[in-house]
Design an enzyme around this catalytic site. Structure first.
Site, mmCIF file in Angstrom:
data_model
loop_
_atom_site.group_PDB
_atom_site.id
_atom_site.type_symbol
_atom_site.label_atom_id
_atom_site.label_comp_id
_atom_site.label_asym_id
_atom_site.label_seq_id
_atom_site.Cartn_x
_atom_site.Cartn_y
_atom_site.Cartn_z
ATOM 1 C CE LYS A 33 10.692 -22.040 -5.754
ATOM 2 N NZ LYS A 33 11.027 -22.990 -4.683
ATOM 3 C CB THR A 34 10.223 -21.127 0.261
ATOM 4 O OG1 THR A 34 11.050 -21.452 -0.851
ATOM 5 C CG2 THR A 34 10.529 -22.070 1.405
ATOM 6 C CG ASP A 225 9.761 -26.220 -3.685
ATOM 7 O OD1 ASP A 225 9.312 -25.390 -4.501
ATOM 8 O OD2 ASP A 225 10.704 -25.972 -2.909
ATOM 9 C CD GLU A 226 12.752 -25.269 -7.059
ATOM 10 O OE1 GLU A 226 12.368 -24.929 -8.190
ATOM 11 O OE2 GLU A 226 13.450 -24.557 -6.338
ATOM 12 C CD GLN A 256 13.814 -19.809 -10.837
ATOM 13 O OE1 GLN A 256 14.745 -20.110 -10.098
ATOM 14 N NE2 GLN A 256 12.755 -19.161 -10.400
ATOM 15 N NE ARG A 614 19.127 -17.833 -8.748
ATOM 16 C CZ ARG A 614 17.885 -18.030 -8.295
ATOM 17 N NH1 ARG A 614 17.703 -18.353 -7.037
ATOM 18 N NH2 ARG A 614 16.840 -17.877 -9.076
#
Length: 776
Positions: A33-34, A225-226, A256, A614
Site C-alpha cells: 500500500k505504501t 494512509d491507515e 488492522q 509482521r
C-alpha cells in the site's frame, strides 16, 4: 508509461492511475500500500498537479519521510519538498501556526506533551483542594483527552446532563470544572496539547468559513494512509477539506484497526462508500511479505470476525514453515525458550539480530524476555520505553528553550525557575501562581513587574526573580539572530545546567551529561538538515515543534545489532523474518479488559492478526501454564486465538492437552469409592484440542511414545529400579521437558540421573525429588 509504474502489479496500478474522484484502497497486510500511495503522488505530479496542491496524511513521521524520499527519487528533490506530507498532528500544527491567531493563539504556541498536560492537571487538582486519590491525574487526563477527540468542548460538556451524571456517579463531580480550568490555563499559557491540534483545527475550519475555503482550494488532492485508525475528529477534518473537489484517496485495512482505545473508529473505513458519491473501490490482496503458511494462519483467524470488509489475502511466496506453537511452564521458561531459539537459529542460519522481534500484549511482559536475552548475551532494544525527549535532563533543557519562545508557558517556567538552584522556593512559586490567577496575567508578567505587584515576597527573593527574568530576556534577544544550535549551546552553559550536571560524577550523572550532549548534536543535525529544505528555517520554534510531534519509532536509527522487543501496537507497519508472539493466554491476549463486548474481542483478534502478519518467514506463538501477574503466580490457559488457526498451518511442539503427573499422595488413604456412587457427572474434556506434531532437534531420537509409566519419586530410589529407569530411557520432566538419560550414579537416597534435555541443557537430578515420567 512511466518507468516506475512498471514495478506495480495490475491491482496496484489501477488505483495509482485513478486521478480524480473519491476512492478507497482496501489493502491487505504486506500488499504494497505504501508503494501505491507513493507512486500515486508521483503520478499526480507527472500529470501536472502542483505539489503544493497535494496533502498526504500519515500516522508516523517516519512513514512520511520514507515516502517523501521515494517520491524525491522519482520527481526530484526540489518538487518533493513542496508536498504537504506528514502526520495529522504535524500538518494541522503547521496550519494552526499560520491561522491560530483567529482563535487567539500566538503563532509560536507551545505544544504540551502528555507529561506537561498531566503536570498542569496535577497543579489544578491541588489548587482546587480535591482528593488526588479520587481525581487521579492520569485518569483525569485520559477522560479529557477522550472528550476532545469526541469533540466535546467545555461548553458541550456542561450542556450534556448525561456526561455530568456519569462523572458524578464515578465520584468525580468536579470533572467539568477541572476541564474548564485546564482549557483556560492552556489558553493563557499559549499552549495546545496533542488533542487540541485536532480539536482547534476543527474549530478553525467550522468557525471561519473563509479559512476552510482557502485550504479546500489549496488541497485539491488528499491522500490518507491507515484510514482505519482515524478518530472522529480526524475524520471530520478530512471530510471538510475534501468537500469541494472530492479528490480523496484513503488507504487502509479494516483487519488492522487496533487503536479503538485511542478513539479510532473502524466505521470511518467501513462507511467510506456512504460518505461520497461514485466511490471507486480497489483491493490489494496479494501479500508480498509472508509465506503461504503465515498468510493462511492469519486469514483463518481473522475469518472469525463478523465486522469486516470483503477481501481474500493470498501470496505467491514459498509455502514456508508452519507457525510454531510452544508451551512453557512459567514466564521464565518462556523467556529461556525464546532466547535459546533465537540463539540457535542465528547460529545455524548465520542471521543478524535484526531478523528477530519479540512482540507482547503489555510492556510488563518484557522483563522475563530481557533476563533470558541478557544471559545469552543477545543484544536487544526495547521500543516504546521512556522516550529520549522524556528524560529529566532533556526536559530541563527544552523547558528553557520553550520559555524563550513563549514566556506564558507556565509549565516550562515552573520547571526551570529554580533549576539549577537560585534560592527561589516552592512558597514563592505558589504565591506567584496565586497572583497570576487572581489578576489573569501570566507568572512571567508578574515577575517582570514584581516591584509593582502586591505580593508577600521579600526583597532578596524579588532580586532573584529579577535576575531570572534578565537571563531569559537575554536569551530572547539572542534568539532573534542565532540559529537553534547556537542558542541551545549558549543556554546550557550560561543557565548553569552543564555545571550542575558536572557535579554528579556517578555513572548515571555521566549518562545525563551524555544525553544533553546528544540533544545538542540532534539540534546541530536539525539545523544542517533544514538548510537543504526549501521552505524551512533553522529556528528554535521549528526544532521544538519537530521534537514535540516525534512519534514512537521516529528515533530509530536502524541499528541492526539488536533484537527488537515491543508491544504489538508499536509493531504495526514493521516486518521481521522471525517473530515471537509471547503470552498467548486467555485474559492476557485476548486481554481480560477487552472481552466485555464482541467489538472489543474483535479488536483483540485484529491485534493478533497484525502481530502474525509482521512475520516474513517464521512465526512462533508461546504460552505458559503459569505466569507471575500482579506479583502472584497464577494459572494460565492457551489463548482462544491459537485454537482459531486451522490445524494445517501450525506445528505444536508441546502437547496442548494438560499433562498429568504422579500425585505425591497415595490414593488409598482416602478409602475406596465405587464409580456408581460418585454424585457428579464426569467433567467435559478441555475444549482446547489440536493434532500434535513434535519438533525433534537434530541427533535427538525419540521413539513413538508408549503409555506413560510413572516414576514414584516419593517412595525413594528403590522404586526407580522397579520402573527399570536405565541409561537411554526417554523421560519427561514437568519443568525441563523431554530428555534422554545419559548416566545414573549414586545409591539409595542419593541416586542421581544425568539427563540431556531437548533444549540442549544437561542436568543432574536427584531422583527421590525429581518428578519424572518414563516415555520409552
Amino acid at each position: 508509461m512511466e518507468k516506475y509504474l512498471s514495478q506495480l502489479n495490475d491491482a496496484q496500478l489501477a488505483p495509482t492511475l485513478q486521478k480524480d474522484g473519491p476512492m478507497i484502497v482496501i489493502a491487505g497486510a504486506g500488499s504494497g500500500k505504501t508503494r501505491v500511495l507513493t507512486y500515486r503522488i508521483a503520478y499526480l505530479m507527472s500529470q501536472g498537479v502542483d505539489a503544493f496542491n497535494i496533502l498526504a496524511l500519515t500516522f508516523t513521521n517516519k512513514a512520511a519521510r520514507e515516502m517523501k524520499g521515494r517520491i524525491a527519487d522519482i520527481v526530484g528533490d526540489s518538487e518533493a519538498k513542496n508536498l504537504w506530507m506528514g502526520t495529522f498532528h504535524s500538518v494541522f500544527a503547521k496550519i494552526l501556526r499560520f491561522e491560530g491567531h483567529h482563535l487567539g493563539f500566538p503563532s509560536n504556541f507551545t505544544i504540551y506533551d502528555t507529561q506537561d498536560s498531566q503536570k498542569l492537571l496535577g497543579s489544578i487538582i491541588k489548587e482546587m483542594g480535591l482528593d488526588k486519590d479520587i481525581y487521579k491525574t492520569k485518569q483525569v487526563y485520559s477522560r479529557i483527552s477522550s472528550y476532545k477527540n469526541s469533540l466535546i468542548t467545555v461548553k458541550a460538556y456542561f450542556s450534556n446532563p448525561e456526561l455530568m451524571e456519569a462523572d458524578a456517579m464515578a465520584r468525580r463531580p468536579k470533572m467539568g470544572d477541572i476541564y474548564k480550568a485546564y482549557v483556560d490555563r492552556c489558553f493563557k499559557a499559549g499552549a495546545m496539547d496533542f488533542d487540541d491540534l485536532l480539536l482547534r483545527t476543527n474549530e478553525l475550519l467550522t468557525r471561519f468559513p473563509n479559512v476552510l475555503a482557502q485550504y479546500q482550494n489549496k488541497f485539491r488532492y488528499i491522500l490518507v494512509d491507515e484510514y482505519q485508525d482515524t478518530n472522529h475528529s480526524q475524520y471530520l477534518i478530512v471530510r471538510a477539506l475534501s468537500d469541494r473537489f472530492q479528490n480523496i484517496c484513503v488507504v487502509g485495512d479494516d483487519a488492522q484497526s487496533i487503536y479503538a482505545f485511542r478513539g479510532a473508529n473502524i466505521n470511518n473505513i467501513l462507511n467510506f462508500q456512504k460518505d461520497y458519491d461514485d466511490v471507486k473501490v480497489y483491493r490489494l490482496e496479494q501479500n508480498y511479505r509472508s509465506t503461504k503458511m503465515i498468510v493462511g494462519a492469519a486469514n483463518s483467524v481473522i475469518e472469525h470476525n463478523k465486522t469486516k470488509l470483503d477481501k481474500i489475502v493470498w501470496t505467491a511466496n514459498d509455502i514456508g514453515e508452519r507457525v510454531i506453537v510452544h508451551r512453557s511452564m512459567t514466564d521464565g521458561d518462556e523467556g529461556r525458550y525464546v532466547a535459546s531459539t533465537i540463539w540457535e537459529t542465528k547460529m545455524n542460519e548465520q542471521l543478524p539480530n535484526s531478523d528477530f522481534a519479540v512482540l507482547y500484549r503489555t510492556n510488563a511482559q518484557s522483563r522475563a524476555i530481557e533476563d533470558a536475552l541478557r544471559k545469552r548475551d543477545i543484544p536487544y532494544r526495547i521500543y516504546g520505553g521512556l522516550s529520549f525527549y522524556q528524560r529529566k535532563e532533556i526536559k530541563d533543557v527544552t523547558a528553557y528553550l520553550r520559555l524563550i519562545l513563549n514566556t506564558a508557558d507556565e509549565e516550562a517556567l515552573k520547571r526551570v525557575i529554580n533549576y539549577p538552584g537560585r534560592g527561589i522556593g516552592q512558597t514563592t512559586i505558589d504565591r506567584l501562581v496565586v497572583a497570576a490567577n487572581a489578576t489573569g496575567r501570566t507568572i512571567y508578567d508578574i515577575m517582570k513587574d514584581i516591584d509593582n505587584v502586591a505580593i508577600n515576597i521579600n526583597n532578596g527573593t524579588k532580586n532573584k526573580l529579577k535576575d531570572f527574568v534578565t537571563l531569559i530576556e537575554s536569551y530572547k534577544v539572542m534568539n532573534q539572530t542565532a540559529n537553534a544550535f547556537d542558542l541551545a549551546e549558549h543556554v546550557t552553559k550560561t543557565s548553569g545546567l552543564i555545571r550542575e550536571l558536572n557535579k554528579d560524577g556517578t555513572p548515571e550523572g555521566v549518562t545525563r551529561m551524555d544525553n544533553v550532549q546528544e540533544l545538542l548534536n540532534g539540534i546541530k543535525d536539525f539545523v544542517e538538515g533544514q538548510i537543504e529544505l526549501a521552505d524551512a528555517g533553522d529556528s528554535l520554534a521549528e526544532f521544538l515543534e519537530d521534537v514535540a510531534l516525534a512519534t514512537d519509532l521516529d528515533g530509530d536509527k536502524g541499528d541492526p545489532n539488536h533484537v527488537a522487543l515491543m508491544t504489538i501496537h508499536l509493531a504495526k507497519g514493521l516486518e521481521f523474518p522471525h517473530v515471537f508472539i509471547v503470552g498467548m493466554e486467555e485474559d492476557l491476549f485476548p486481554s481480560a479488559m477487552s472481552m466485555n463486548t464482541r467489538s472489543e474481542l474483535e479488536e483483540e483478534r485484529r491485534l493478533f492478526y497484525v502481530a502474525l502478519t509482521r512475520a516474513e518467514k517464521q512465526a512462533y506463538l508461546t504460552y505458559t501454564l503459569s505466569r507471575y501477574r500482579w506479583g502472584k503466580l497464577i494459572d494460565a490457559e492457551p489463548s482462544r486465538f491459537i485454537e482459531e488457526i486451522e490445524d494445517e498451518y501450525v506445528n505444536i511442539t508441546t502437547p496442548l492437552k494438560e499433562q498429568h503427573f504422579n500425585p505425591m499422595l497415595d490414593a488409598s488413604i482416602f478409602g475406596d469409592v465405587e464409580p456408581n456412587k460418585i454424585r457428579f457427572a464426569k467433567p467435559k474434556s478441555p475444549k482446547f484440542r489440536k493434532k500434535e506434531t513434535k519438533s525433534k532437534p537434530e541427533n535427538f531420537k525419540i521413539s513413538t511414545p508408549k503409555k506413560l509409566k510413572p516414576v514414584n519419586a516419593s517412595n525413594g530410589a528403590s522404586n526407580l529400579f522397579d520402573s527399570k529407569l536405565t541409561v537411554g530411557n526417554i523421560v519427561n520432566h514437568q519443568r525441563f521437558g523431554r530428555g534422554e538419560v545419559l548416566k545414573i550414579e549414586g545409591a539409595g537416597g542419593d541416586l542421581k540421573a544425568e539427563i540431556k534435555f531437548e533444549n540442549g541443557d544437561s542436568k543432574k537430578l536427584l531422583l527421590r525429588f525429581a518428578k519424572l515420567q518414563i516415555i520409552s
